[in-house]
Design an enzyme around this catalytic site. Structure first.
Site, PDB file in Angstrom:
ATOM      1  N   GLY A   1      47.303  35.423  50.886  1.00 33.65           N
ATOM      2  CA  GLY A   1      47.592  36.087  49.615  1.00 33.65           C
ATOM      3  C   GLY A   1      47.792  37.567  49.804  1.00 33.65           C
ATOM      4  O   GLY A   1      47.149  38.383  49.145  1.00 33.65           O
TER       5      GLY A   1
ATOM      6  N   ARG B   1      50.842  40.972  47.321  1.00 34.25           N
ATOM      7  CA  ARG B   1      50.726  41.891  46.186  1.00 34.25           C
ATOM      8  C   ARG B   1      49.254  42.211  45.948  1.00 34.25           C
ATOM      9  O   ARG B   1      48.363  41.617  46.548  1.00 34.25           O
ATOM     10  CB  ARG B   1      51.337  41.268  44.924  1.00 34.25           C
ATOM     11  CG  ARG B   1      50.694  39.950  44.513  1.00 34.25           C
ATOM     12  CD  ARG B   1      51.409  39.300  43.327  1.00 34.25           C
ATOM     13  NE  ARG B   1      50.819  38.024  42.964  1.00 34.25           N
ATOM     14  CZ  ARG B   1      49.740  37.871  42.201  1.00 34.25           C
ATOM     15  NH1 ARG B   1      49.128  38.922  41.719  1.00 34.25           N
ATOM     16  NH2 ARG B   1      49.274  36.666  41.921  1.00 34.25           N
TER      17      ARG B   1
ATOM     18  N   ASN C   1      41.951  35.886  50.678  1.00 33.97           N
ATOM     19  CA  ASN C   1      42.082  36.717  49.492  1.00 33.97           C
ATOM     20  C   ASN C   1      42.793  36.033  48.326  1.00 33.97           C
ATOM     21  O   ASN C   1      42.609  36.433  47.185  1.00 33.97           O
ATOM     22  CB  ASN C   1      42.836  38.005  49.858  1.00 33.97           C
ATOM     23  CG  ASN C   1      43.258  38.788  48.630  1.00 33.97           C
ATOM     24  OD1 ASN C   1      42.427  39.402  47.968  1.00 33.97           O
ATOM     25  ND2 ASN C   1      44.544  38.752  48.314  1.00 33.97           N
TER      26      ASN C   1
ATOM     27  N   TYR D   1      35.216  30.565  37.262  1.00 31.89           N
ATOM     28  CA  TYR D   1      35.711  31.446  38.330  1.00 31.89           C
ATOM     29  C   TYR D   1      34.550  32.004  39.158  1.00 31.89           C
ATOM     30  O   TYR D   1      34.552  31.935  40.395  1.00 31.89           O
ATOM     31  CB  TYR D   1      36.523  32.575  37.713  1.00 31.89           C
ATOM     32  CG  TYR D   1      36.918  33.667  38.669  1.00 31.89           C
ATOM     33  CD1 TYR D   1      37.997  33.512  39.526  1.00 31.89           C
ATOM     34  CD2 TYR D   1      36.217  34.881  38.704  1.00 31.89           C
ATOM     35  CE1 TYR D   1      38.369  34.517  40.415  1.00 31.89           C
ATOM     36  CE2 TYR D   1      36.584  35.895  39.578  1.00 31.89           C
ATOM     37  CZ  TYR D   1      37.654  35.710  40.425  1.00 31.89           C
ATOM     38  OH  TYR D   1      38.009  36.721  41.297  1.00 31.89           O
TER      39      TYR D   1
ATOM     40  N   ALA E   1      31.482  30.922  39.371  1.00 32.21           N
ATOM     41  CA  ALA E   1      30.738  29.862  40.056  1.00 32.21           C
ATOM     42  C   ALA E   1      31.397  29.507  41.388  1.00 32.21           C
ATOM     43  O   ALA E   1      30.712  29.283  42.398  1.00 32.21           O
ATOM     44  CB  ALA E   1      30.629  28.625  39.169  1.00 32.21           C
TER      45      ALA E   1
ATOM     46  N   LYS F   1      33.202  31.530  43.204  1.00 31.52           N
ATOM     47  CA  LYS F   1      32.952  32.657  44.100  1.00 31.52           C
ATOM     48  C   LYS F   1      31.500  32.666  44.589  1.00 31.52           C
ATOM     49  O   LYS F   1      31.220  33.078  45.722  1.00 31.52           O
ATOM     50  CB  LYS F   1      33.289  33.979  43.395  1.00 31.52           C
ATOM     51  CG  LYS F   1      34.768  34.170  43.131  1.00 31.52           C
ATOM     52  CD  LYS F   1      35.586  34.187  44.426  1.00 31.52           C
ATOM     53  CE  LYS F   1      36.997  34.689  44.199  1.00 31.52           C
ATOM     54  NZ  LYS F   1      37.790  34.709  45.461  1.00 31.52           N
TER      55      LYS F   1
ATOM     56  N   ILE G   1      39.284  45.810  39.133  1.00 31.37           N
ATOM     57  CA  ILE G   1      40.316  46.587  39.817  1.00 31.37           C
ATOM     58  C   ILE G   1      41.607  46.575  38.997  1.00 31.37           C
ATOM     59  O   ILE G   1      41.971  45.561  38.399  1.00 31.37           O
ATOM     60  CB  ILE G   1      40.619  45.998  41.220  1.00 31.37           C
ATOM     61  CG1 ILE G   1      39.324  45.811  42.030  1.00 31.37           C
ATOM     62  CG2 ILE G   1      41.611  46.871  41.973  1.00 31.37           C
ATOM     63  CD1 ILE G   1      38.668  47.085  42.474  1.00 31.37           C
TER      64      ILE G   1
END
Length: 253
Positions: free
Chosen positions: A11, A14, A95, A158, A160, A162, A191
């Site tokens: 990934g 971008r 990533n 999301y 969980a 991670k 970010i």
């Protein structure tokens, strides 16, 4: 003369991945990036890296499709042999990802499965498939999130996934230690990128909220993250292992 180091950024076309790829190149590494659908963006990243005097290649990969990994590994093996006359690479940065913000009570199975496939199952089995190609004394960097430490509504699935990645990071560090491979997790805070539809970047209210709750008084930028990943893929970080390193400017402390 030491062998040229090669980093693979999953990934990397971008956002944060692009910044990581460029930071790794600035540190003197050659770089392979993957993209899902943005081939043109990926080629622009390759051009930037080559302008630094480093070699670079872009390969297509959908991390949510585990059954494509064998073909990807075969293609990667061929690229390593043809471009670098090597059978291995040194640094793997996981990533790739998507963001879904949905309240717990309305998160459906399709969303849950999509997040699982991309953020946990895909990472798990991609590492497994690429393990024979990772050189001894190499590094694996898994990208997590500040949302595993603090909770914001809408990110239950999301975050969980991670959280699972952070646990996996420790297990991999333990099991791969005999090969001298370090495994760490980098956990960015909020970010300014196009991630999650660009909400942090484009929504002034969200941006101000994050800045007000961050010790350094602003929202994070991609440039705040790439250098940390590049450091973890360097000899200076050889004794950093099995760590979750949050890079959030002191968000919600």
């Amino acid at each position: 003369m030491s062998e040229q180091k090669i980093a693979l950024v999953i990934g990397g076309s971008r956002g944060l991945g692009k910044n990581m790829a460029l930071a790794l190149a600035k540190k003197g590494n050659d770089v392979i990036i993957t993209y899902n659908s943005g081939q043109q963006e990926a080629e622009q990243v390759i051009t930037e890296i080559e302008k630094m005097g480093r070699q670079a290649v872009a390969l297509q990969l959908n991390v949510g499709e585990v059954n494509s990994f064998a073909g990807f590994a075969a293609g990667l093996t061929e690229v390593l042999r043809e471009k670098w006359e090597r059978s291995t690479f040194d640094f793997l940065v996981n990533n790739a990802g998507i963001g879904i913000n949905t309240p717990f009570e309305s998160t459906n199975e399709e969303q849950f499965d999509l997040l699982t496939n991309i953020h946990f199952k895909g990472v798990y089995f991609l590492i497994q498939k690429l393990l024979p190609l990772i050189a001894g004394q190499g590094s694996i960097i898994n990208v997590s999130t500040g949302l595993t430490r603090f909770a914001l509504p809408g990110y239950s699935a999301y975050a969980a996934m991670k959280g699972a990645i952070e646990v996996l990071t420790k297990y991999l560090a333990k099991e791969l230690g005999a090969r001298g491979i370090t495994v760490n997790a980098v956990a960015p805070g909020a970010i300014e990128t196009d991630f999650g539809g660009g909400v942090v970047r484009d929504n002034d209210q969200v941006n101000a909220f994050v800045a007000a709750n961050t010790a350094l008084g602003r929202v994070g930028l991609p440039d705040d993250i790439g250098g940390v990943v590049a450091f973890l893929c360097s000899a200076e970080a050889r004794w950093v292992n099995a760590q979750r390193i949050e890079v959030s400017g002191g968000m919600f402390i």
